[in-house]
Design a protein around this motif. Structure first.
Motif, PDB file in Angstrom:
ATOM      1  N   ASP A  98       4.017   1.829 -12.096  1.00  0.00           N
ATOM      2  CA  ASP A  98       4.550   3.186 -12.040  1.00  0.00           C
ATOM      3  C   ASP A  98       3.739   4.008 -11.044  1.00  0.00           C
ATOM      4  N   PRO A  99       4.391   4.962 -10.360  1.00  0.00           N
ATOM      5  CA  PRO A  99       3.652   5.801  -9.415  1.00  0.00           C
ATOM      6  C   PRO A  99       2.561   6.618 -10.125  1.00  0.00           C
ATOM      7  N   GLN A 100       1.449   6.823  -9.427  1.00  0.00           N
ATOM      8  CA  GLN A 100       0.364   7.630  -9.979  1.00  0.00           C
ATOM      9  C   GLN A 100       0.782   9.101 -10.009  1.00  0.00           C
TER      10      GLN A 100
ATOM     11  N   THR B 280       0.858  -1.175   0.000  1.00  0.00           N
ATOM     12  CA  THR B 280       0.000   0.000   0.000  1.00  0.00           C
ATOM     13  C   THR B 280       0.895   1.226   0.000  1.00  0.00           C
ATOM     14  N   TYR B 281       0.624   2.163  -0.906  1.00  0.00           N
ATOM     15  CA  TYR B 281       1.418   3.388  -1.004  1.00  0.00           C
ATOM     16  C   TYR B 281       0.576   4.584  -0.600  1.00  0.00           C
ATOM     17  N   ASP B 282       1.212   5.555   0.046  1.00  0.00           N
ATOM     18  CA  ASP B 282       0.557   6.814   0.406  1.00  0.00           C
ATOM     19  C   ASP B 282       0.895   7.855  -0.650  1.00  0.00           C
ATOM     20  N   TYR B 283      -0.113   8.607  -1.066  1.00  0.00           N
ATOM     21  CA  TYR B 283       0.070   9.666  -2.057  1.00  0.00           C
ATOM     22  C   TYR B 283      -0.429  10.984  -1.482  1.00  0.00           C
TER      23      TYR B 283
ATOM     24  N   ALA C  24      -3.077   3.906  -1.900  1.00  0.00           N
ATOM     25  CA  ALA C  24      -3.369   3.090  -3.072  1.00  0.00           C
ATOM     26  C   ALA C  24      -2.687   1.736  -2.920  1.00  0.00           C
ATOM     27  N   TYR C  25      -3.432   0.693  -3.172  1.00  0.00           N
ATOM     28  CA  TYR C  25      -2.942  -0.675  -3.120  1.00  0.00           C
ATOM     29  C   TYR C  25      -2.553  -1.082  -4.532  1.00  0.00           C
ATOM     30  N   GLU C  26      -1.243  -1.101  -4.811  1.00  0.00           N
ATOM     31  CA  GLU C  26      -0.784  -1.379  -6.163  1.00  0.00           C
ATOM     32  C   GLU C  26       0.477  -2.213  -6.161  1.00  0.00           C
ATOM     33  N   SER C  27       0.801  -2.770  -7.301  1.00  0.00           N
ATOM     34  CA  SER C  27       1.952  -3.642  -7.456  1.00  0.00           C
ATOM     35  C   SER C  27       3.261  -2.863  -7.286  1.00  0.00           C
TER      36      SER C  27
END
Length: 102
Positions: free
Chosen positions: A24-26, A3-6, A17-20
């Motif tokens: 690429d970063p949003q 999970t990444y914080d934006y 966001a829960y992503e691989s």
């Protein structure tokens, strides 16, 4: 997948966001629709191993396992304190009535 914080630099909108890992970063903010989104640096999550074979005791040597089993089966305490030791009761004297009478 982690999970990444934006955070958006334009409007201050924050989300996760829960992503691989390979994704690429949003860059597009869902709040203001601008390309000012950046990924925050976070502590990350610890890796959690489940199942057999991942614990420290699973890799112990056979001699260690035997010594630990002998220690626990003897009822010994590993506290190392000065606990009073119990002494076994003396055996009763043997009877001399071995079948012969005087």
């Amino acid at each position: 997948m982690p999970t990444y914080d934006y955070i958006c630099d334009a409007c201050g909108h924050e989300f996760e966001a829960y992503e691989s890992i390979k994704a690429d970063p949003q860059t597009l903010c869902p709040g203001c629709e601008k390309h000012t989104l950046r990924r925050k640096i976070g502590p990350g999550a610890a890796i959690l191993f489940k199942g057999s074979g991942f614990y420290q005791t699973d890799y112990r040597s056979d001699s260690y396992k035997k010594a630990a089993k002998a220690d626990t089966s003897s009822g010994g305490s590993s506290s190392g304190g000065d606990a009073p030791k119990s002494t076994p009761a003396p055996a009763p004297p043997a009877s001399s009535s071995g079948g012969t009478t005087a």
